[in-house]
Scaffold this motif. Structure first.
Motif, PDB file in Angstrom:
ATOM      1  N   MET A   1       0.847  -1.187   0.000  1.00 33.90           N
ATOM      2  CA  MET A   1       0.000   0.000   0.000  1.00 33.90           C
ATOM      3  C   MET A   1       0.885   1.239   0.000  1.00 33.90           C
ATOM      4  SD  MET A   1      -3.045   1.015   2.640  1.00 33.90           S
ATOM      5  CE  MET A   1      -1.963   1.304   4.014  1.00 33.90           C
ATOM      6  N   GLU A   2       0.766   2.078  -1.037  1.00 27.93           N
ATOM      7  CA  GLU A   2       1.603   3.265  -1.129  1.00 27.93           C
ATOM      8  C   GLU A   2       1.015   4.422  -0.349  1.00 27.93           C
ATOM      9  OE1 GLU A   2       2.355   4.234  -5.142  1.00 27.93           O
ATOM     10  OE2 GLU A   2       3.408   2.378  -5.588  1.00 27.93           O
ATOM     11  N   ASP A   3       1.889   5.310   0.103  1.00 32.94           N
ATOM     12  CA  ASP A   3       1.465   6.488   0.854  1.00 32.94           C
ATOM     13  C   ASP A   3       1.315   7.647  -0.110  1.00 32.94           C
ATOM     14  OD1 ASP A   3       1.013   8.531   2.550  1.00 32.94           O
ATOM     15  OD2 ASP A   3       2.812   8.268   3.766  1.00 32.94           O
ATOM     16  N   ALA A   4       0.075   7.968  -0.473  1.00 33.40           N
ATOM     17  CA  ALA A   4      -0.166   9.032  -1.444  1.00 33.40           C
ATOM     18  C   ALA A   4       0.003  10.414  -0.858  1.00 33.40           C
ATOM     19  CB  ALA A   4      -1.585   8.890  -2.015  1.00 33.40           C
ATOM     20  N   ASN A   5       0.136  10.515   0.456  1.00 29.82           N
ATOM     21  CA  ASN A   5       0.244  11.809   1.113  1.00 29.82           C
ATOM     22  C   ASN A   5       1.645  12.060   1.633  1.00 29.82           C
ATOM     23  OD1 ASN A   5      -2.466  11.654   0.692  1.00 29.82           O
ATOM     24  ND2 ASN A   5      -3.046  11.549   2.824  1.00 29.82           N
ATOM     25  N   ALA A   6       2.640  11.460   1.032  1.00 27.27           N
ATOM     26  CA  ALA A   6       3.981  11.483   1.611  1.00 27.27           C
ATOM     27  C   ALA A   6       4.635  12.843   1.618  1.00 27.27           C
ATOM     28  CB  ALA A   6       4.884  10.503   0.856  1.00 27.27           C
ATOM     29  N   ALA A   7       4.323  13.691   0.670  1.00 31.47           N
ATOM     30  CA  ALA A   7       5.012  14.977   0.575  1.00 31.47           C
ATOM     31  C   ALA A   7       4.189  16.068   1.230  1.00 31.47           C
ATOM     32  CB  ALA A   7       5.263  15.341  -0.886  1.00 31.47           C
ATOM     33  N   PRO A   8       4.627  16.612   2.372  1.00 34.34           N
ATOM     34  CA  PRO A   8       3.868  17.670   3.040  1.00 34.34           C
ATOM     35  C   PRO A   8       3.975  18.983   2.299  1.00 34.34           C
ATOM     36  CG  PRO A   8       5.918  17.294   4.197  1.00 34.34           C
ATOM     37  CD  PRO A   8       5.840  16.250   3.112  1.00 34.34           C
ATOM     38  N   ILE A   9       2.940  19.812   2.410  1.00 36.61           N
ATOM     39  CA  ILE A   9       2.942  21.126   1.788  1.00 36.61           C
ATOM     40  C   ILE A   9       3.811  22.071   2.595  1.00 36.61           C
ATOM     41  CG2 ILE A   9       1.444  23.125   1.366  1.00 36.61           C
ATOM     42  CD1 ILE A   9      -0.735  21.112   0.621  1.00 36.61           C
ATOM     43  N   LEU A  91       1.351   8.521   6.116  1.00 37.77           N
ATOM     44  CA  LEU A  91       1.441   7.373   7.015  1.00 37.77           C
ATOM     45  C   LEU A  91       2.571   7.539   8.026  1.00 37.77           C
ATOM     46  CD1 LEU A  91       0.725   4.369   4.624  1.00 37.77           C
ATOM     47  CD2 LEU A  91      -0.774   5.349   6.363  1.00 37.77           C
ATOM     48  N   ARG A  92       3.463   8.478   7.777  1.00 35.77           N
ATOM     49  CA  ARG A  92       4.529   8.771   8.740  1.00 35.77           C
ATOM     50  C   ARG A  92       4.099   9.843   9.744  1.00 35.77           C
ATOM     51  NH1 ARG A  92       9.429   6.611   7.428  1.00 35.77           N
ATOM     52  NH2 ARG A  92       9.680   5.812   5.317  1.00 35.77           N
ATOM     53  N   GLY A  93       2.866  10.322   9.600  1.00 34.54           N
ATOM     54  CA  GLY A  93       2.357  11.317  10.531  1.00 34.54           C
ATOM     55  C   GLY A  93       2.614  12.755  10.135  1.00 34.54           C
ATOM     56  N   GLU A  94       3.152  12.977   8.931  1.00 33.63           N
ATOM     57  CA  GLU A  94       3.447  14.341   8.488  1.00 33.63           C
ATOM     58  C   GLU A  94       2.170  15.011   7.987  1.00 33.63           C
ATOM     59  OE1 GLU A  94       5.985  12.799   5.549  1.00 33.63           O
ATOM     60  OE2 GLU A  94       7.839  13.220   6.644  1.00 33.63           O
ATOM     61  N   ALA A  95       1.972  16.275   8.355  1.00 37.18           N
ATOM     62  CA  ALA A  95       0.805  17.023   7.898  1.00 37.18           C
ATOM     63  C   ALA A  95       0.880  17.226   6.392  1.00 37.18           C
ATOM     64  CB  ALA A  95       0.739  18.377   8.607  1.00 37.18           C
ATOM     65  N   SER A  96      -0.271  17.094   5.733  1.00 32.55           N
ATOM     66  CA  SER A  96      -0.294  17.202   4.279  1.00 32.55           C
ATOM     67  C   SER A  96      -1.235  18.327   3.834  1.00 32.55           C
ATOM     68  CB  SER A  96      -0.712  15.862   3.677  1.00 32.55           C
ATOM     69  OG  SER A  96      -0.729  15.904   2.289  1.00 32.55           O
ATOM     70  N   ILE A  97      -2.538  18.103   3.940  1.00 32.01           N
ATOM     71  CA  ILE A  97      -3.512  19.127   3.575  1.00 32.01           C
ATOM     72  C   ILE A  97      -4.605  19.185   4.640  1.00 32.01           C
ATOM     73  CG2 ILE A  97      -3.097  18.735   1.101  1.00 32.01           C
ATOM     74  CD1 ILE A  97      -5.957  17.422   1.088  1.00 32.01           C
ATOM     75  N   GLN A 136       2.101  -0.263   5.097  1.00 30.17           N
ATOM     76  CA  GLN A 136       2.640  -0.236   3.744  1.00 30.17           C
ATOM     77  C   GLN A 136       3.370  -1.523   3.371  1.00 30.17           C
ATOM     78  OE1 GLN A 136       4.676   3.780   3.869  1.00 30.17           O
ATOM     79  NE2 GLN A 136       4.059   3.711   1.738  1.00 30.17           N
ATOM     80  N   SER A 137       4.083  -2.081   4.315  1.00 26.40           N
ATOM     81  CA  SER A 137       4.917  -3.235   4.019  1.00 26.40           C
ATOM     82  C   SER A 137       4.218  -4.578   4.278  1.00 26.40           C
ATOM     83  CB  SER A 137       6.209  -3.175   4.849  1.00 26.40           C
ATOM     84  OG  SER A 137       5.911  -3.103   6.233  1.00 26.40           O
ATOM     85  N   ASN A 138       2.993  -4.524   4.760  1.00 27.02           N
ATOM     86  CA  ASN A 138       2.249  -5.744   5.052  1.00 27.02           C
ATOM     87  C   ASN A 138       1.421  -6.141   3.822  1.00 27.02           C
ATOM     88  OD1 ASN A 138       0.657  -7.817   6.001  1.00 27.02           O
ATOM     89  ND2 ASN A 138       0.023  -6.762   7.868  1.00 27.02           N
ATOM     90  N   THR A 139       1.915  -7.098   3.056  1.00 29.83           N
ATOM     91  CA  THR A 139       1.246  -7.498   1.812  1.00 29.83           C
ATOM     92  C   THR A 139      -0.019  -8.313   2.055  1.00 29.83           C
ATOM     93  OG1 THR A 139       2.660  -9.461   1.679  1.00 29.83           O
ATOM     94  CG2 THR A 139       3.407  -7.478   0.525  1.00 29.83           C
ATOM     95  N   LYS A 140      -0.233  -8.749   3.297  1.00 26.62           N
ATOM     96  CA  LYS A 140      -1.411  -9.548   3.603  1.00 26.62           C
ATOM     97  C   LYS A 140      -2.509  -8.737   4.271  1.00 26.62           C
ATOM     98  CE  LYS A 140       1.189 -13.873   4.116  1.00 26.62           C
ATOM     99  NZ  LYS A 140       1.499 -15.020   5.007  1.00 26.62           N
ATOM    100  N   ILE A 141      -2.274  -7.449   4.380  1.00 28.95           N
ATOM    101  CA  ILE A 141      -3.234  -6.617   5.104  1.00 28.95           C
ATOM    102  C   ILE A 141      -4.532  -6.474   4.310  1.00 28.95           C
ATOM    103  CG2 ILE A 141      -2.609  -4.343   4.169  1.00 28.95           C
ATOM    104  CD1 ILE A 141      -2.694  -3.362   7.135  1.00 28.95           C
ATOM    105  N   GLN A 142      -5.630  -6.401   5.028  1.00 31.67           N
ATOM    106  CA  GLN A 142      -6.941  -6.164   4.438  1.00 31.67           C
ATOM    107  C   GLN A 142      -7.194  -4.661   4.410  1.00 31.67           C
ATOM    108  OE1 GLN A 142     -10.989  -8.415   5.225  1.00 31.67           O
ATOM    109  NE2 GLN A 142     -10.457  -7.181   6.994  1.00 31.67           N
TER     110      GLN A 142
END
Length: 202
Positions: A1-9, A91-97, A136-142
């Protein structure tokens, strides 16, 4: 699962600028008022759970400092803009929008806007705080996918803990209008022209 919010403003602008203000530069209360706690309880969600996920009351001056005023027509800016704020985090807790559910829904065009996004903020994924970086790294996650912040919070608090295996919840904002593909006019082999959606979702 990718983190689409990784880059904070990181831009810092005045309230009427087309670019949103930097969250870290503002001193926000980061809690819910009694009025908003009651409203969330009526949805069957624990307000304290919401606060842990970045949900808080935003006063009128705070929403304007964050840049929500720029997303409104000029004649709507005179009204109070306080409401429930949703801080989107990576997912790292960084503020995005930020997104806002104003107490008074303003008119944008000919419709009332139940939710507001800041001018310049792209569509993002909302992660309740229980959806962690380790997901993100858990390929078996629901994965539970839903529309809207409140639905995501309800699933994360009430459903995910009862699931038979590890579960991550993500919420998409504005499925009917927030996420889109570009429209282009193309010519078909028979010579007729029609509109088609192309490219990636943005």
């Amino acid at each position: 699962m990718e983190d689409a919010n990784a880059a904070p403003i990181s831009s810092t602008q005045n309230p009427t600028s087309s670019k949103p203000a930097e969250t870290s530069a503002l001193q926000l209360h980061r809690s819910l008022s009694n009025l908003h706690r009651d409203a969330i309880l009526k949805r069957g969600i624990d307000p304290s759970f919401c606060e842990l996920s970045g949900v808080c009351t935003l006063a009128d001056n705070e929403t304007r400092q964050l840049g929500f005023e720029a997303s409104l027509p000029v004649d709507e800016r005179k009204h109070g803009l306080q409401g429930i704020g949703f801080e989107y985090r990576s997912l790292r807790g960084e503020a995005s929008i930020w997104r806002l559910r104003p107490d008074r829904a303003p008119f944008v065009g000919d419709k009332k806007a139940k939710y507001l996004s800041r001018k310049g903020d792209p569509p993002m994924i909302f992660f309740p705080h229980t959806t962690s970086h380790e997901s993100q790294s858990n390929t078996k996650i629901q994965v539970f996918l839903t529309e809207g912040e409140f639905k995501a919070l309800a699933l994360a608090q009430l459903v995910a803990p009862k699931a038979s295996r590890a579960t991550a919840v993500i919420g998409l904002q504005g499925v009917n209008g927030g996420w889109m593909r570009d429209s282009v006019v193309v010519e078909n082999p028979d010579g007729k022209r029609e509109k088609k959606k192309v490219g990636g979702i943005h």
